[in-house]
Structures are given as structure tokens and as C-alpha cells.
Design a protein around this motif. Structure first.
Motif, PDB file in Angstrom:
ATOM      1  N   ALA A 195     -38.396  25.259  76.937  1.00  0.00           N
ATOM      2  CA  ALA A 195     -39.489  24.806  76.574  1.00  0.00           C
ATOM      3  C   ALA A 195     -37.928  23.730  76.984  1.00  0.00           C
ATOM      4  N   THR A 231     -44.141  18.894  86.624  1.00  0.00           N
ATOM      5  CA  THR A 231     -45.696  18.303  86.048  1.00  0.00           C
ATOM      6  C   THR A 231     -46.028  17.264  86.937  1.00  0.00           C
ATOM      7  N   VAL A 238     -41.155  32.482  88.294  1.00  0.00           N
ATOM      8  CA  VAL A 238     -41.292  32.681  87.171  1.00  0.00           C
ATOM      9  C   VAL A 238     -42.188  32.548  85.782  1.00  0.00           C
ATOM     10  N   ASN A 261     -43.505  31.692  82.223  1.00  0.00           N
ATOM     11  CA  ASN A 261     -42.385  31.120  81.201  1.00  0.00           C
ATOM     12  C   ASN A 261     -43.661  31.822  80.358  1.00  0.00           C
ATOM     13  N   ASP A 311     -43.763  26.937  91.906  1.00  0.00           N
ATOM     14  CA  ASP A 311     -43.715  26.641  90.672  1.00  0.00           C
ATOM     15  C   ASP A 311     -42.039  27.616  90.199  1.00  0.00           C
ATOM     16  N   ALA A 370     -40.508  26.265  88.009  1.00  0.00           N
ATOM     17  CA  ALA A 370     -39.489  25.465  86.394  1.00  0.00           C
ATOM     18  C   ALA A 370     -38.708  26.527  85.616  1.00  0.00           C
ATOM     19  N   GLN A 371     -39.097  27.431  85.385  1.00  0.00           N
ATOM     20  CA  GLN A 371     -38.379  28.460  85.112  1.00  0.00           C
ATOM     21  C   GLN A 371     -37.600  29.963  86.336  1.00  0.00           C
ATOM     22  N   HIS A 400     -34.892  19.132  83.573  1.00  0.00           N
ATOM     23  CA  HIS A 400     -34.120  19.510  81.666  1.00  0.00           C
ATOM     24  C   HIS A 400     -34.233  21.000  81.329  1.00  0.00           C
ATOM     25  N   ARG A 437     -42.065  33.329  71.350  1.00  0.00           N
ATOM     26  CA  ARG A 437     -41.599  33.220  72.038  1.00  0.00           C
ATOM     27  C   ARG A 437     -39.882  33.011  72.064  1.00  0.00           C
TER      28      ARG A 437
HETATM   29  N1  C6P Z   1     -43.302  25.434  80.460  1.00  0.00           N
HETATM   30  C1  C6P Z   1     -41.853  25.861  78.180  1.00  0.00           C
HETATM   31  O1  C6P Z   1     -42.323  25.918  77.227  1.00  0.00           O
HETATM   32  P1  C6P Z   1     -42.135  19.790  82.626  1.00  0.00           P
HETATM   33  O2  C6P Z   1     -42.583  19.758  81.720  1.00  0.00           O
HETATM   34  O3  C6P Z   1     -42.896  19.414  84.128  1.00  0.00           O
HETATM   35  O4  C6P Z   1     -41.281  19.804  83.238  1.00  0.00           O
HETATM   36  O5  C6P Z   1     -42.590  21.265  83.895  1.00  0.00           O
HETATM   37  C2  C6P Z   1     -44.137  21.744  83.354  1.00  0.00           C
HETATM   38  C3  C6P Z   1     -43.485  23.011  83.279  1.00  0.00           C
HETATM   39  C4  C6P Z   1     -44.576  24.101  84.728  1.00  0.00           C
HETATM   40  N2  C6P Z   1     -44.249  25.228  85.294  1.00  0.00           N
HETATM   41  C5  C6P Z   1     -43.950  26.456  84.286  1.00  0.00           C
HETATM   42  C6  C6P Z   1     -43.526  27.316  84.606  1.00  0.00           C
HETATM   43  C7  C6P Z   1     -43.215  26.231  82.940  1.00  0.00           C
HETATM   44  O6  C6P Z   1     -42.553  26.707  81.739  1.00  0.00           O
HETATM   45  C8  C6P Z   1     -43.396  24.426  82.243  1.00  0.00           C
HETATM   46  C9  C6P Z   1     -42.928  23.749  81.316  1.00  0.00           C
HETATM   47  C10 C6P Z   1     -42.114  24.920  79.090  1.00  0.00           C
HETATM   48  O7  C6P Z   1     -42.610  26.548  78.718  1.00  0.00           O
HETATM   49  C11 C6P Z   1     -42.560  23.609  78.441  1.00  0.00           C
HETATM   50  S1  C6P Z   1     -44.823  23.363  78.197  1.00  0.00           S
END
Ligand code: C6P
Length: 422
Positions: free
Chosen positions: A47, A111, A189, A191, A216, A218-219, A241, A395
Motif C-alpha cells: 500500500a 495512477t 508485479v 499487488n 505498471d 508500482a510493485q 511512495h 494481505r
Molecule cells: N496499490 C495497494 O495497496 P498509486 O496509488 O497511483 O500510487 O498506485 C496505484 C497502483 C497501480 N498499480 C499497482 C500494481 C498498484 O499496486 C497500485 C497501488 C496499493 O495495493 C494501493 S491501492
């Protein structure tokens, strides 16, 4: 089929010394917090991650000594702030091994990065009857922007299915690629499942048909080395973050030729070259996509976060988190009534599970009383919940500062959950 990335490209990813988790923990003041009288066990890293002193201090130093708007003033502070911001861009470029720093666009997070691509590249390239391919394990951020675009354009969203382990079904994915496919957008990856997708193979397969690929990240970016040139992906997105940096800042990497051809995302200051009431011409990359005053302090913090993980070494971080993952899987398997969702052969340190007869929110609430922070719910991946026929999961997601003792605390917490909730 290749997997993920093995970057040996840059000083940024080279481990410098053996990984010492206790030393790492000293850098994160918040880990000393007590929650309901118990030591904090923070397992909600997917998160958002906690921030090391180095990141907090970098932002503070910026506000104490260098704060100003950027690209605008000739005064000393404006020059310092501009330099700090552009230094941040260069750090990200090195981190991703992008060819050029103009390929790095600062946004609010993953996002916004995906929405930017949907609303610029997508708007221009996608028409009626065209298709965008995603996977069944996407976060809402990599579903909804494409749905909006498809609705607008009369295009179609195609979803590559996954197997019971939570892995992409390769043959089915390949079948979806065709003459109408305008973009493949998949997560590096998951989430929820921790599945590491075979992104290099995905890019290769798509490129054989001249289809661009957005990943994507993010993870992924916080937990393993990423080399966008080795992957050859066209777009890559991640959030500050989740990589020990501040909220409100993130990155879109895009290949220069694609970014050049894309129309701007938002209009405003800094993204223009000249404006009259009749006509506006746009700035060069990357500024064309950075309208308005950006999150300068956030970029400074993100730069410090990148320095931080690179100093430790992404390879060390990945290897250590794998140890934690294997330990956690072994121990969770022994918890009565617990079923893990997702058993991909390539898996990052994210474990979703359900406890028989109990709602994840109740599980999370009791764990919180034990000081253990996990996330419960659908994790912004409702279609994935449907795929596994669960309304929600609990999770646990790990980061470089977690310990084997914390894995034990999670397991002990789950025994407590049974005791309290039956
Ligand atoms: N997942 C989680 O608890 P943002 O909110 O823009 O920083 O990231 C969005 C996002 C996009 N892709 C993936 C694979 C993510 O995991 C996330 C954010 C967090 O899983 C918050 S919902």
C-alpha cells in the motif's frame, strides 16, 4: 520465456555490502512506534512503504534551504531548486537505465502515469474497433483508464486470463494479440498475488506485431532491479511512495520517439513554448508533460529514496525479501484453515490469504490489536477477487526492513485471531 529483469547496467543496482536488516531498521524512525502497546509490525508495504530518515531529511533540507519554484526565476534559490529537481530526474533515469533524462516524466504516481498515456497516446492511437490488452490481475489503475478510453472511442478491452496459481496463461495472452491491438498494458508485479509477470517475453511478443507495451511497475520498482532498455518496454510507471519516497510523486518513463509524437496531457505553465490567443506551441520533452508547478520537494525526496535503495542494492533487497517470503509461506501453510491466494512460480514478497469462516476485515482488526498492520479488502483489484471467487483477502506485503521475527508475529497474530473470533 524470460522473466523480469536482471540488470547489471549501472552502479545504481550494484550491492555494496552485505545486507544488514538491523542497520536498515535504524534508518526508519517509525518502526519504533508501539501500536496498542505492542511493537509495530508493518506488513502493508504494497500500500505504501515507510520512509527512511534520509528521505525525510532531504525534503526537510530542501524546504529549509533551497525552496523556490523551478524553471522560472533567475535568482539563486530558483536555480538551486531547479537543479535539485533535475538532479532527481537524472537519478530516476539512472535507476531505470533510461537512455535519456527527457524520457522521465514526473507525475503524481502510477495512477496518473497510466492516465496520462491513456489520454494522450491512447486518444491519438486508439479508434473504433481497436483493442487494448490487459491481464486479469491488474490493479484498477490499469483497468479503468483503458475502460474510459475504450468507451470514448468504441474500442474494446481484452483481458488475458490467469491460471489458478495466479500466472498469466501464455497461449491465451498470445491469442489476444492481433492487427487491432493498439497497446498491451500489464502489471510487472501483481499487488495482490505477488506474481512477477514475464514482462520481457510479453514485450518481445507484442513487439513482433509492432504493438507497444506499458508496464505498471508500482510493485516491481521498489523490490527488484528494473532496466527499461533491457526490457525494451515503451512505457513504465511507478510511484514514489512505494519505494520509500514521498507520496504525491511518481514517474512515467516513455520512449522519446513515442513521447515526442504524443499530444500534451494537461495545459498550463511550463508545458508551453509560446502562447497567443490564436495558437500555443508546446515545450520540448519532458516539460511538455509537466504542466504547472510540480512536486519539487517530492522529487527531491524521491531522489533520496532512490539513492537509499541503490546504496543498499536492489539485488540484496530482492534476495532478502525472497527469504522472508519463503519463510512466511512455510509458516502460513501450517496455520489451520488458511488458504493462500496465488502461488506463482515467480513471486514477489506479497501474500494474500483467507482464513476459513472469517471475514478479512475482522482478521485485520484483530491483527491490528496485536500491532500487526496488514491490508484487507479487494486491494483495488475487484476483477481479480472475482477470478478467485473471494470477496476480499488479507494481505501481508514485505519490505526491506521486515524481519523473520515479524513473520513469526504475523503467525502468532493469526493464532490470536482464531482464539478471539473462533
Ligand atoms: N496499490 C495497494 O495497496 P498509486 O496509488 O497511483 O500510487 O498506485 C496505484 C497502483 C497501480 N498499480 C499497482 C500494481 C498498484 O499496486 C497500485 C497501488 C496499493 O495495493 C494501493 S491501492
Amino acid at each position: 520465456m524470460g522473466t523480469a529483469t536482471t540488470a547489471s547496467h549501472d552502479v545504481g543496482h550494484r550491492p555494496r555490502r552485505p545486507f544488514d536488516v538491523q542497520r536498515v531498521r535504524e534508518d526508519f524512525p517509525i518502526l519504533k512506534e508501539e501500536i496498542h502497546g505492542k511493537p509495530l509490525v508493518y506488513l502493508d508495504n504494497a500500500a505504501t512503504t515507510q520512509k527512511p530518515r534520509q528521505v525525510i531529511e532531504a525534503e526537510q533540507q530542501f524546504y529549509l534551504h533551497d525552496n523556490s519554484n523551478i524553471h522560472r526565476g533567475v535568482h539563486e534559490l530558483s536555480e538551486r531548486a531547479t537543479q535539485a529537481y533535475e538532479d532527481g530526474r537524472e537519478k530516476v533515469r539512472r535507476f531505470l537505465n533510461a537512455r535519456e533524462s527527457r524520457e522521465i516524466i514526473f507525475v503524481r504516481g502510477t495512477t496518473e502515469a497510466i492516465n496520462l498515456v491513456a489520454q494522450t497516446f491512447g486518444r491519438e492511437r486508439v479508434g473504433a474497433g481497436d483493442e487494448i490488452v490487459i491481464s486479469a490481475m491488474e490493479h484498477h489503475s490499469n483497468i479503468v483508464p483503458w475502460q474510459i478510453l475504450c468507451q470514448e472511442k468504441g474500442a474494446r478491452l481484452r483481458v488475458a486470463p490467469i491460471n489458478d496459481r495466479g500466472e498469466l496463461i501464455w497461449e491465451e495472452f498470445l491469442k489476444l494479440l492481433g492487427a487491432r491491438t493498439r497497446l498491451v498494458a500489464v502489471t510487472h508485479v501483481s499487488n495482490v498475488l505477488g506474481t512477477v509477470n514475464p514482462v520481457k517475453a510479453i514485450v518481445e511478443a507484442a513487439h513482433r506485431l509492432d504493438i507497444p507495451v506499458l508496464l505498471d511497475g508500482a510493485q516491481a520498482a521498489p523490490h527488484q532491479p528494473v532496466d527499461v532498455q533491457a526490457l525494451d518496454c515503451d512505457f513504465y510507471a511507478f510511484s514514489g511512495h512505494k519505494i520509500y519516497g514521498p507520496t504525491g510523486v511518481g514517474v512515467l518513463y516513455g520512449k522519446a520517439n513515442l513521447l515526442e509524437a504524443m499530444p500534451p496531457y494537461q495545459g498550463g505553465g511550463d508545458m508551453i513554448s509560446s502562447v497567443t490567443f490564436e495558437k500555443t506551441t508546446y515545450n520540448t520533452l519532458p516539460y511538455k508533460f509537466e504542466a504547472g508547478t510540480p512536486n519539487v520537494a517530492g522529487v527531491v525526496g524521491l531522489g533520496a529514496a532512490i539513492d537509499y535503495v541503490c546504496e543498499i542494492g536492489l539485488e540484496w533487497i530482492a534476495a532478502y525479501e525472497q527469504e522472508l517470503l519463503q519463510d512466511a509461506i512455510r509458516k502460513l501453510e501450517k496455520v489451520p484453515g488458511l488458504t493462500m491466494i496465488g502461488a506463482a512460480r515467480e513471486k514477489a514478497a506479497v501474500i494474500s490469504f483467507v482464513l476459513e469462516g472469517l471475514h478479512p476485515h475482522d482478521v485485520g482488526t484483530v491483527l491490528d490489536q496485536e500491532g500487526v498492520a496488514v491490508r484487507t479488502g479487494h486491494h483495488c483489484a475487484q476483477p481479480l477477487m472475482d477470478r478467485f471467487q473471494v470477496p476480499a483477502t488479507t494481505r501481508a506485503s514485505f519490505a526491506l526492513y521486515n524481519t523473520h521475527q515479524e513473520v513469526d508475529a504475523l503467525v502468532a497474530g493469526l493464532h490470536k485471531v482464531r482464539e478471539v473470533l473462533g
